[in-house]
Design a protein around this motif. Structure first.
Motif, PDB file in Angstrom:
ATOM      1  N   PHE A  16       0.823  -1.208   0.000  1.00 42.84           N
ATOM      2  CA  PHE A  16       0.000   0.000   0.000  1.00 42.84           C
ATOM      3  C   PHE A  16       0.860   1.263   0.000  1.00 42.84           C
ATOM      4  N   ILE A  17       1.931   1.276   0.802  1.00 44.92           N
ATOM      5  CA  ILE A  17       2.823   2.433   0.851  1.00 44.92           C
ATOM      6  C   ILE A  17       3.495   2.620  -0.504  1.00 44.92           C
ATOM      7  N   ASP A  18       3.934   1.530  -1.110  1.00 41.02           N
ATOM      8  CA  ASP A  18       4.554   1.568  -2.436  1.00 41.02           C
ATOM      9  C   ASP A  18       3.577   2.161  -3.454  1.00 41.02           C
ATOM     10  N   TRP A  19       2.340   1.678  -3.446  1.00 37.54           N
ATOM     11  CA  TRP A  19       1.308   2.162  -4.360  1.00 37.54           C
ATOM     12  C   TRP A  19       1.034   3.647  -4.118  1.00 37.54           C
ATOM     13  N   LEU A  20       0.955   4.054  -2.861  1.00 37.58           N
ATOM     14  CA  LEU A  20       0.669   5.440  -2.515  1.00 37.58           C
ATOM     15  C   LEU A  20       1.782   6.376  -2.986  1.00 37.58           C
ATOM     16  N   ILE A  21       3.035   5.963  -2.841  1.00 39.69           N
ATOM     17  CA  ILE A  21       4.157   6.776  -3.310  1.00 39.69           C
ATOM     18  C   ILE A  21       4.064   6.971  -4.817  1.00 39.69           C
ATOM     19  N   TYR A  22       3.789   5.891  -5.554  1.00 44.12           N
ATOM     20  CA  TYR A  22       3.662   6.004  -7.007  1.00 44.12           C
ATOM     21  C   TYR A  22       2.481   6.888  -7.404  1.00 44.12           C
ATOM     22  N   MET A  23       1.351   6.745  -6.750  1.00 38.34           N
ATOM     23  CA  MET A  23       0.179   7.550  -7.095  1.00 38.34           C
ATOM     24  C   MET A  23       0.443   9.032  -6.872  1.00 38.34           C
ATOM     25  N   LEU A  24       1.033   9.370  -5.738  1.00 37.54           N
ATOM     26  CA  LEU A  24       1.291  10.781  -5.452  1.00 37.54           C
ATOM     27  C   LEU A  24       2.349  11.357  -6.394  1.00 37.54           C
ATOM     28  N   SER A  25       3.369  10.576  -6.707  1.00 37.49           N
ATOM     29  CA  SER A  25       4.401  11.095  -7.617  1.00 37.49           C
ATOM     30  C   SER A  25       3.841  11.264  -9.025  1.00 37.49           C
ATOM     31  N   TYR A  26       3.052  10.316  -9.506  1.00 39.01           N
ATOM     32  CA  TYR A  26       2.427  10.458 -10.828  1.00 39.01           C
ATOM     33  C   TYR A  26       1.508  11.673 -10.856  1.00 39.01           C
ATOM     34  N   THR A  27       0.762  11.876  -9.783  1.00 36.28           N
ATOM     35  CA  THR A  27      -0.145  13.014  -9.714  1.00 36.28           C
ATOM     36  C   THR A  27       0.631  14.322  -9.772  1.00 36.28           C
ATOM     37  N   ILE A 114       5.188  13.029 -25.169  1.00 38.03           N
ATOM     38  CA  ILE A 114       6.163  13.531 -24.198  1.00 38.03           C
ATOM     39  C   ILE A 114       5.684  13.262 -22.779  1.00 38.03           C
ATOM     40  N   ILE A 115       4.400  13.473 -22.536  1.00 35.11           N
ATOM     41  CA  ILE A 115       3.839  13.220 -21.203  1.00 35.11           C
ATOM     42  C   ILE A 115       3.971  11.746 -20.837  1.00 35.11           C
ATOM     43  N   SER A 116       3.716  10.854 -21.784  1.00 36.40           N
ATOM     44  CA  SER A 116       3.843   9.423 -21.492  1.00 36.40           C
ATOM     45  C   SER A 116       5.290   9.054 -21.191  1.00 36.40           C
ATOM     46  N   ILE A 117       6.234   9.673 -21.869  1.00 38.40           N
ATOM     47  CA  ILE A 117       7.650   9.424 -21.579  1.00 38.40           C
ATOM     48  C   ILE A 117       8.012   9.976 -20.203  1.00 38.40           C
ATOM     49  N   LEU A 118       7.482  11.149 -19.851  1.00 36.95           N
ATOM     50  CA  LEU A 118       7.748  11.718 -18.533  1.00 36.95           C
ATOM     51  C   LEU A 118       7.182  10.851 -17.410  1.00 36.95           C
ATOM     52  N   LEU A 119       6.012  10.268 -17.619  1.00 38.31           N
ATOM     53  CA  LEU A 119       5.443   9.384 -16.605  1.00 38.31           C
ATOM     54  C   LEU A 119       6.294   8.133 -16.417  1.00 38.31           C
ATOM     55  N   SER A 120       6.795   7.584 -17.506  1.00 41.01           N
ATOM     56  CA  SER A 120       7.674   6.422 -17.404  1.00 41.01           C
ATOM     57  C   SER A 120       8.967   6.777 -16.681  1.00 41.01           C
ATOM     58  N   THR A 121       9.504   7.956 -16.989  1.00 40.27           N
ATOM     59  CA  THR A 121      10.714   8.418 -16.318  1.00 40.27           C
ATOM     60  C   THR A 121      10.456   8.641 -14.836  1.00 40.27           C
ATOM     61  N   CYS A 122       9.284   9.177 -14.511  1.00 39.65           N
ATOM     62  CA  CYS A 122       8.911   9.388 -13.115  1.00 39.65           C
ATOM     63  C   CYS A 122       8.890   8.072 -12.353  1.00 39.65           C
ATOM     64  N   ASN A 123       8.333   7.048 -12.961  1.00 41.41           N
ATOM     65  CA  ASN A 123       8.285   5.727 -12.341  1.00 41.41           C
ATOM     66  C   ASN A 123       9.699   5.242 -12.033  1.00 41.41           C
ATOM     67  N   PHE A 124      10.604   5.403 -12.980  1.00 42.75           N
ATOM     68  CA  PHE A 124      11.995   4.993 -12.807  1.00 42.75           C
ATOM     69  C   PHE A 124      12.677   5.798 -11.697  1.00 42.75           C
ATOM     70  N   LEU A 125      12.444   7.113 -11.680  1.00 39.49           N
ATOM     71  CA  LEU A 125      13.077   7.969 -10.677  1.00 39.49           C
ATOM     72  C   LEU A 125      12.539   7.736  -9.272  1.00 39.49           C
ATOM     73  N   VAL A 126      11.245   7.534  -9.150  1.00 38.13           N
ATOM     74  CA  VAL A 126      10.662   7.267  -7.835  1.00 38.13           C
ATOM     75  C   VAL A 126      11.244   5.984  -7.257  1.00 38.13           C
ATOM     76  N   ASP A 127      11.389   4.979  -8.104  1.00 45.48           N
ATOM     77  CA  ASP A 127      11.977   3.732  -7.642  1.00 45.48           C
ATOM     78  C   ASP A 127      13.420   3.940  -7.202  1.00 45.48           C
ATOM     79  N   GLY A 128      14.190   4.685  -7.985  1.00 50.56           N
ATOM     80  CA  GLY A 128      15.602   4.862  -7.683  1.00 50.56           C
ATOM     81  C   GLY A 128      15.899   5.882  -6.598  1.00 50.56           C
ATOM     82  N   LEU A 129      15.093   6.940  -6.504  1.00 49.99           N
ATOM     83  CA  LEU A 129      15.387   8.016  -5.570  1.00 49.99           C
ATOM     84  C   LEU A 129      14.617   7.952  -4.251  1.00 49.99           C
TER      85      LEU A 129
END
Length: 146
Positions: A16-27, A114-129
């Protein structure tokens, strides 16, 4: 509710925490991108709620429709050396645009790409950072986690 779970000798975040972090970062990425590009419109009446709703719809589509699309488009993705993959993300965003109607609109197909690429990059950065440093912190601490 535990933040860190030890499973099969490895540490991982609570689902749930993992999902919440991704949802807030995507938002936050959607809000940031919509402020940069005029061709992406999110309803201003309840800006954060619609951004969160867009993120939730994209998440659900990524878990249900996207795996099938990826399997169906393996030949095209292989021929283009992976350059077709962002088009799948673009399709997911356009479906979310269609579902929300007047509350979310992507007018320019290139900006949507571009937005779809940014969302994919966000997913990668949230995981790494965010997620990996949290797990490293708990490994260094040597705390017993169940």
């Amino acid at each position: 509710m535990k933040l860190i779970i030890k499973e099969k000798g490895k540490l991982r975040l609570n689902t749930f925490i993992d999902w919440l972090i991704y949802m807030l970062s995507y938002t936050l990425v959607l809000i940031l991108v919509s402020s940069f590009f005029d061709s992406m419109y999110i309803d201003k009446n309840h800006y954060f709620i619609y951004s969160l709703l867009i993120t939730l719809i994209v998440y659900i589509l990524n878990k249900t429709v996207k795996p099938t699309l990826v399997k169906l488009t393996i030949p095209i993705t292989g021929i283009t050396l992976g350059l077709f993959y962002p088009c799948i993300n673009l399709f997911i965003l356009k479906v979310a645009d269609w579902i929300l109607g007047k509350h979310f609109n992507l007018e320019n197909i290139f900006i949507a790409l571009i937005i779809s690429i940014l969302l994919s990059t966000c997913n990668f950065l949230v995981d790494g950072l965010i997620i990996k440093p949290i797990l490293k912190h708990f490994k260094k601490e040597g705390e017993e986690v169940e």
